[in-house]
Design a protein around this motif. Structure first.
Motif, mmCIF file in Angstrom:
data_model
loop_
_atom_site.group_PDB
_atom_site.id
_atom_site.type_symbol
_atom_site.label_atom_id
_atom_site.label_comp_id
_atom_site.label_asym_id
_atom_site.label_seq_id
_atom_site.Cartn_x
_atom_site.Cartn_y
_atom_site.Cartn_z
ATOM 1 N N ASP A 129 8.203 4.850 -8.471
ATOM 2 C CA ASP A 129 7.658 3.752 -9.295
ATOM 3 C C ASP A 129 6.637 4.291 -10.280
ATOM 4 O O ASP A 129 6.253 3.601 -11.223
ATOM 5 C CB ASP A 129 6.971 2.711 -8.399
ATOM 6 N N GLY A 130 6.141 5.497 -10.028
ATOM 7 C CA GLY A 130 5.118 6.076 -10.908
ATOM 8 C C GLY A 130 5.273 7.576 -10.974
ATOM 9 O O GLY A 130 6.014 8.171 -10.198
ATOM 10 N N ALA A 131 4.565 8.196 -11.921
ATOM 11 C CA ALA A 131 4.665 9.647 -12.071
ATOM 12 C C ALA A 131 3.325 10.226 -12.481
ATOM 13 O O ALA A 131 2.570 9.601 -13.238
ATOM 14 C CB ALA A 131 5.709 9.987 -13.128
ATOM 15 N N ASN B 6 0.811 -1.218 0.000
ATOM 16 C CA ASN B 6 0.000 0.000 0.000
ATOM 17 C C ASN B 6 0.850 1.276 0.000
ATOM 18 O O ASN B 6 0.404 2.319 0.441
ATOM 19 C CB ASN B 6 -0.953 0.012 1.202
ATOM 20 N N ILE B 7 2.082 1.149 -0.470
ATOM 21 C CA ILE B 7 2.952 2.340 -0.596
ATOM 22 C C ILE B 7 2.988 2.739 -2.075
ATOM 23 O O ILE B 7 3.042 1.882 -2.957
ATOM 24 C CB ILE B 7 4.389 2.036 -0.103
ATOM 25 N N ARG B 8 2.923 4.034 -2.333
ATOM 26 C CA ARG B 8 3.080 4.530 -3.715
ATOM 27 C C ARG B 8 4.164 5.605 -3.705
ATOM 28 O O ARG B 8 4.023 6.630 -3.027
ATOM 29 C CB ARG B 8 1.768 5.144 -4.242
ATOM 30 N N ASN B 9 5.256 5.359 -4.435
ATOM 31 C CA ASN B 9 6.308 6.370 -4.585
ATOM 32 C C ASN B 9 6.091 7.055 -5.928
ATOM 33 O O ASN B 9 6.202 6.416 -6.971
ATOM 34 C CB ASN B 9 7.692 5.715 -4.555
ATOM 35 N N LEU B 10 5.766 8.343 -5.901
ATOM 36 C CA LEU B 10 5.447 9.010 -7.171
ATOM 37 C C LEU B 10 6.026 10.412 -7.213
ATOM 38 O O LEU B 10 6.268 11.039 -6.177
ATOM 39 C CB LEU B 10 3.927 9.073 -7.360
ATOM 40 N N CYS B 11 6.273 10.883 -8.437
ATOM 41 C CA CYS B 11 6.732 12.266 -8.590
ATOM 42 C C CYS B 11 5.787 12.993 -9.543
ATOM 43 O O CYS B 11 5.061 12.358 -10.317
ATOM 44 C CB CYS B 11 8.164 12.299 -9.116
ATOM 45 N N ILE B 12 5.809 14.325 -9.468
ATOM 46 C CA ILE B 12 4.970 15.143 -10.359
ATOM 47 C C ILE B 12 5.894 15.740 -11.415
ATOM 48 O O ILE B 12 6.856 16.441 -11.073
ATOM 49 C CB ILE B 12 4.235 16.256 -9.573
ATOM 50 N N LEU B 13 5.613 15.453 -12.680
ATOM 51 C CA LEU B 13 6.473 15.918 -13.781
ATOM 52 C C LEU B 13 5.673 16.808 -14.718
ATOM 53 O O LEU B 13 4.503 16.541 -14.985
ATOM 54 C CB LEU B 13 7.003 14.725 -14.586
ATOM 55 N N ALA B 14 6.300 17.858 -15.236
ATOM 56 C CA ALA B 14 5.619 18.711 -16.223
ATOM 57 C C ALA B 14 6.570 19.761 -16.757
ATOM 58 O O ALA B 14 7.679 19.942 -16.252
ATOM 59 C CB ALA B 14 4.406 19.400 -15.608
ATOM 60 N N HIS B 15 6.095 20.474 -17.769
ATOM 61 C CA HIS B 15 6.795 21.645 -18.303
ATOM 62 C C HIS B 15 6.688 22.765 -17.255
ATOM 63 O O HIS B 15 5.838 22.718 -16.371
ATOM 64 C CB HIS B 15 6.104 22.056 -19.610
ATOM 65 N N VAL B 16 7.541 23.772 -17.369
ATOM 66 C CA VAL B 16 7.530 24.871 -16.410
ATOM 67 C C VAL B 16 6.178 25.607 -16.464
ATOM 68 O O VAL B 16 5.607 25.799 -17.532
ATOM 69 C CB VAL B 16 8.718 25.833 -16.666
ATOM 70 N N ASP B 17 5.641 25.963 -15.296
ATOM 71 C CA ASP B 17 4.391 26.722 -15.173
ATOM 72 C C ASP B 17 3.140 25.968 -15.612
ATOM 73 O O ASP B 17 2.166 26.584 -16.009
ATOM 74 C CB ASP B 17 4.459 28.045 -15.972
ATOM 75 N N HIS B 18 3.153 24.643 -15.540
ATOM 76 C CA HIS B 18 1.935 23.892 -15.883
ATOM 77 C C HIS B 18 1.130 23.514 -14.647
ATOM 78 O O HIS B 18 0.092 22.879 -14.769
ATOM 79 C CB HIS B 18 2.283 22.655 -16.725
#
Length: 1131
Positions: A109-111, A16-28
């Protein structure tokens, strides 16, 4: 608010652990979305979400409004009856900080990929999707800022639906491209293996490139609302939804099955009201699609009632029908957005939509793909199946993600980050106990009583007064002022925390582990030829600690994890242990880890593959303190900065300058601010950016500067001129320059003569050598080992890479002058793996080929077989070539794309042969040492110079046994270097400039201004295209790095902020103008005038570099002095 105990309990359940990051272009909208998710845990107020930008903890991040570092926070979420722990990492979107994205992606593990609904897919969106793909992590999509479609673009709900469809197609097109290339690569590898297996091939085979694509299922890779991996949101207004939520709402209201609605809510379906059926073909029949009718229309009407028309009655109806409660103060608020977010955050909370999607669609640490585990452990060109058996067994530890006592501990540190020591948990003010409160109350009473007594005796003598004061001081609690000095010292310090993830085992406070940081010191390539089996075979018996076996394993050091922290954005919490599958902070590693490392309790664990950095550090400045006495502080500060920034590099040049290398202007500014305010804490002054150039030769041009064909006489005149220049200050009997460009040079002691010619390499060959520098470095190390008499076990993958490079060179070097050239390669340079070649054209000298490792049938290469064929002083020729390619004659910058052919090499020596052999061996070992130094050095030209001169000194060192050989070796190095320089000058010389690719998004009305700024700065537009469904143009251009400083600011000023460029280092390009050009023909005199003083861009760059390096610059300061007049009028 979630308590620490709760998070510690959740850490023990990796499913039940989720390791995630938030990815995007600048200012999105990454940090605003992160705020909404953080607010769901009660860490910040939901009213401040989007305004506070909680994870942007630096002051300059808040001022600029962009994220500059990746920061982590742990969140708790209940989805149904399950409780989840989410380790969320917010990452920057600016291209200068893409190295921070790499550090975040490795630990996840996810994004969550965020895309702006108006701007759509931008350059950095493509980059982050590629980074996620390379690290094998699964992405989900959030289309953010949908409120802009309503408020700014004023689209109808139908138009917005079409627009959203296009964005989804664009994102899926990128995923499709990445997937296709992977399938084709695997297919090609399979074909190769099949060809090897089948000995006899009959007939011509036609290769079908599409084969394999049809067989592989890629449906799970794409983003599609019905699959549940897309959320539509407006983070700033606090709402977001997935199709599932509306399917659930309408299935209850209309009695249609939720499964049917899930499949039909997105797509070309409409509701036939008469038949009460959902039917296909909405577009063809001109009907409203279900998504527009059921979803978007509701949101559009809400915005219309609340924000546009401010219709109170309608708002009350909406609130009543949704069954939500809105506070009276929100209803009365003058800003309609406050009321809107109050309604939306209850009706469609964005945190719920995003977090439920994350829990359902992103993998847990237990679901790690075996392919990813293999990729992490396969460094360089080594295949997973060629690793030792004990190392391959660790794959099961990765996949099980076990927290058992016997599971090996494997931790990867992706970066080190600095925190203020005062921010550590141990320095936080803790709540007082009841006893302490009572004690403090008593002390306060005592002090008050003393003060009253002192006041009463104030009329008495001075002596008594002084005595009472001393008493009151004595009665102060002991230990109040005792620690003030150490505390002050402590306050000055920055503490480094390692940003890490546990892949296996349980990390405990104070635990000792092996440290695998090989590639930190740029020696990753050593692992290619390194077989760690002998060390692994000496594995310690079970029950022994990691520190017991540290001395048996030469390439591993040992360190202790002094403290373990839970990362909570701006806060840190102390932990005793962290089980597998979690992200954590580790204290006490600053002495052991520079930027990233692999920590493990088993010596069998190899270092993980290096991080994929998208941006190359290219912008360099020299830094010095305002007050020279503060130099030690600057040196310490730069060392700390180097550790704290994954991408920045710090160098000390031969000239003594301290150089800072960064990825771009914004990154440079941040590094200088950090140095000034955090690490050095002194006033510093930075030079203008140091622009890197390369020097090269080109084929003689066929036309002159006014496009007239060159005559024979003029060619001869130019060669004659070069010959005159080059022979100045040298006696003619030691140097001879042939009209064809062949240079013959004799050493001053007349014992050796070399003839060298410089030829330009084809552009494709230069690019090939540059992209394969790692392979060439490996090849050089193998050859070095062979010459030293060591036998090597070379992996098959390495041999394949070397053979592939040789075949490519063979195919590119075609023609009469390149016949058999690949076999005659003597060395590569500079630093033995650069994009220049030394060719052996000496008829009488057959030296061992650099490709000798390919000429063996079996993998093990026997040493010493051909070492005897090497001529004496062979290394001196190579050293001279390396020195010449490190700093060219134009402005002491490295050469690129030049081939030096040695046509003749005579050495007369009366020395006994055995002494020569002993010297040869000695120079070889020095060479190996110097080479290692040189490989670790960075690319700054001046530092390379220093390294090379050190290398030269190693060669020149006189042999104690027989002193007469030192001078021969040293003079031959100098002669070879001079010969190469003169051969270079005998050809048409050119400068090569570093180029950025520049992507600019701009509206039609400011297009002309963008072109104006590009033209002014020597930019060249490659293509422009209009973005579908918007009025935005995407312009792709190339721009010299030398002209890029202040470019982004100028574009923003000229276009009133409507255009923003993204600069990424791309390639090296030859500047077409000749820096030494002077008018020679009549047409040129007519066109350019007698002085020809119009701006020569190459000469301007060259003189700027020469001036910076303190070299002689040929400049006329006063010309025609007699023509100068005073300002006063003649009377």
């Amino acid at each position: 608010m979630v308590h620490l105990e709760k998070i510690i309990a959740l850490q023990k359940n990796p499913a039940n652990i989720r390791n995630l990051c938030i990815l995007a272009h600048v200012d999105h909208g990454k940090t605003t979305l992160a705020d909404c998710l953080v607010a769901s845990n009660g860490i910040i107020s939901s009213r401040l979400a989007g305004k506070l930008r909680y994870l942007d903890s630096r002051e300059d991040e808040q001022v600029r409004g962009i994220t500059m570092k990746s920061s982590a926070i742990s969140l708790h979420y209940r989805n149904g009856d399950q409780e989840y722990l989410l380790n969320l990492i917010d990452s920057p979107g600016h291209v200068d900080f893409s190295s921070e994205v790499s550090t975040a992606v490795r630990l996840c593990d996810g994004a969550i990929v965020v895309v702006d609904a108006v701007e759509g897919v931008c350059p950095q969106t493509q980059a982050v999707l590629r980074q996620a793909w390379l690290e094998n992590i699964r992405p989900v999509l959030v289309i953010n800022k949908i409120d802009r479609l309503i408020m700014e673009l004023k689209l109808t709900s139908q138009e917005a639906y079409t627009h959203l469809q296009k964005i989804l197609e664009q994102v899926n097109a990128i995923t499709g491209t990445l997937f296709t290339s992977k399938v084709l690569e695997e297919r090609a590898e399979k074909e190769k293996e099949e060809e090897k297996e089948s000995e006899t091939l009959s007939g011509d085979q036609v290769f079908d490139w599409s084969a394999g694509l049809e067989e592989v299922d890629d449906s799970h890779l794409y983003f599609s609302p019905e699959q549940g991996n897309v959320v539509f949101a407006s983070a700033i207004d606090g709402w977001g939804f997935s199709i599932q939520q509306f399917a659930h709402i309408y299935s209850q209201r209309m009695g249609i099955k939720a499964e049917v609605l899930l499949k039909t809510l997105w797509g070309d379906f409409y509701l036939n009201a008469k038949a009460k059926k959902i039917m296909k073909g909405a577009q063809a029949k001109g009907k409203k699609p279900l998504f527009v009718q059921f979803v978007l229309d509701n949101i559009w009407s809400l915005y219309d009632a609340v924000v546009t028309r401010r219709d109170k009655e309608k708002v009350e109806k909406v609130v009543a029908s949704l069954g939500i409660k809105v506070m009276a103060r929100d209803l009365r608020h003058s800003d309609p957005k406050v009321l809107l977010s109050a309604i939306c955050s209850q009706w469609l909370p964005v945190s719920q939509a995003v977090l439920s999607m994350v829990c359902e669609k992103l993998p847990s640490p237990l679901d790690m793909a075996s392919e990813r585990a293999e990729k992490l452990m396969s460094v360089g060109a080594r295949r997973f199946d060629s690793l030792p058996a004990q190392t391959q067994k660790l794959k099961t530890a990765f996949l099980q993600c076990s927290s058992e006592d016997n599971a090996p501990v494997i931790v990867f540190v992706s970066k080190m980050f600095a925190v203020d020591t005062k921010a550590l948990p141990k320095y936080k003010p803790r709540p007082l106990t009841q006893e302490e409160i009572v004690q403090r109350r008593e002390l306060a009473r005592q002090r008050h009583a003393d003060r009253m007594a002192a006041d009463q005796t104030a009329a008495e003598s001075h002596k008594e007064l002084a005595h009472s004061e001393s008493m009151s001081q004595e009665s102060q609690p002991a230990g109040l002022n005792t620690d003030s000095k150490p505390e002050e010292e402590e306050e000055l310090k920055e503490t480094f925390i390692a940003f890490a993830r546990v892949y296996s085992g349980v990390v405990k406070k104070g635990q000792r582990v092996h440290l695998d940081g090989i590639y930190n010191s740029n020696l990753a390539i050593n692992v290619l030829a390194l077989n760690i089996a002998p060390f692994v075979s000496q594995l310690v018996p079970e029950g022994c600690s990691a520190s017991d076996c540290v001395f048996e394993v030469p390439h591993l050091s040992c360190c202790s994890m002094e403290s373990i922290y839970l990362l909570m954005g701006r806060e840190l919490e102390d932990l005793e242990e962290v089980p597998a599958g979690n992200v954590l902070g580790i204290g006490g590693l600053e002495e052991c880890v520079l930027k990233s490392a692999t920590l493990s309790t088993t010596p069998a664990c190899p270092p993980f593959t290096p991080l994929n950095f998208e941006a190359t550090p290219i912008v360099r400045v020299a830094v010095e303190p305002k007050h020279p006495s503060e130099m030690p502080k600057l040196v310490r500060g730069m060392r700390l900065l180097n550790q704290a920034d994954p991408c920045a590099e710090v160098l000390i040049q031969e000239t003594g300058e301290h150089v800072l290398v960064t990825a771009g202007e914004v990154h440079l500014q941040r590094c200088l601010d950090d140095l000034r305010d955090r690490f050095a804490k002194i006033e510093i002054s930075a030079s203008k950016p140091i622009i890197p150039f390369r020097e090269t030769v080109v084929r003689p041009p066929k036309v002159d500067m006014v496009n007239e064909e060159l005559g024979k006489q003029q060619k001869v005149a130019i060669i004659h001129q070069v010959k005159e220049e080059s022979s100045q200050g040298r006696s003619s009997d030691t140097l001879l320059v042939d009209p064809s460009g062949l240079v013959t040079l004799t050493t001053p002691n007349r014992l050796a003569t070399v003839c060298v010619r410089a030829i330009p390499l084809p552009q494709e060959v230069t690019q090939l050598l540059e992209s394969n520098s790692e392979v060439i470095r490996t090849l050089e190390q193998i050859n070095m080992s062979l010459r030293e008499g060591k036998s090597l076990d070379i992996s098959l993958r390495t041999l394949e890479a070397i053979a592939g490079l040789k075949d490519q060179l063979d195919s590119l070097l075609q023609g009469r002058k390149w016949r058999n050239a690949v076999e005659r390669i003597w060395a590569f340079g500079p630093r033995r793996y650069g994009p220049n070649i030394l060719l052996n054209n000496v008829d009488s000298y057959q030296r061992p080929s650099v490709w000798q490792c390919l000429g063996r049938g079996d993998k093990t290469v026997e040493a010493g077989a051909q070492a005897a064929v090497l001529r004496d002083f062979d290394n001196s020729i190579i050293s001279g070539f390396l020195l010449a390619t490190l700093s060219g004659p134009m402005c002491e910058e490295p050469l690129m794309g030049v081939c030096f052919c040695v046509e003749r090499w005579d050495v007369q020596s009366s020395a006994p042969a055995q002494h020569q052999e002993s010297f040869e061996e000695d120079s070889m070992s020095h060479k190996a040492l110097a080479d290692n130094k040189v490989e670790r050095s960075s690319e700054t030209s001046a530092q390379e110079e220093g390294m090379a001169s050190g290398l030269g000194q190693a060669e020149r060192r006189p042999e104690p046994a027989s002193d007469c050989y030192g001078p021969v070796s040293g003079q031959l190095i100098a002669a070879m270097k001079e010969a190469c320089r003169h051969a270079f000058q005998a050809q048409p010389q050119r400068l090569m400039a570093a180029m950025y690719t520049c992507e600019i998004m701009a509206t039609a009305e400011v297009l002309g201004r963008v072109y104006g700024v590009l033209g002014k700065r020597e930019g060249r537009v490659l293509h422009e295209e209009m973005k579908e469904g918007t009025d935005m143009f995407i312009i792709k251009a190339v721009l010299p790095v030398a002209e890029s400083f202040g470019f982004a600011d100028e574009i923003r000023k000229r276009t009133s902020g409507l255009a923003s460029p993204q600069l990424v280092f791309s390639h090296w390009e030859v500047i077409s103008s000749d820096p030494y050009w002077v008018p020679t023909t009549e047409e040129e005199y007519l066109h350019f005038g007698e002085k020809a003083d119009s701006a020569n861009q190459a000469l301007k760059y060259m003189n700027a570099v020469r001036r910076r390096k303190g070299l002689y610059v040929e400049e006329k300061i006063v010309e025609h002095a007699e023509k100068q007049r005073t300002l006063s009028k003649n009377k």
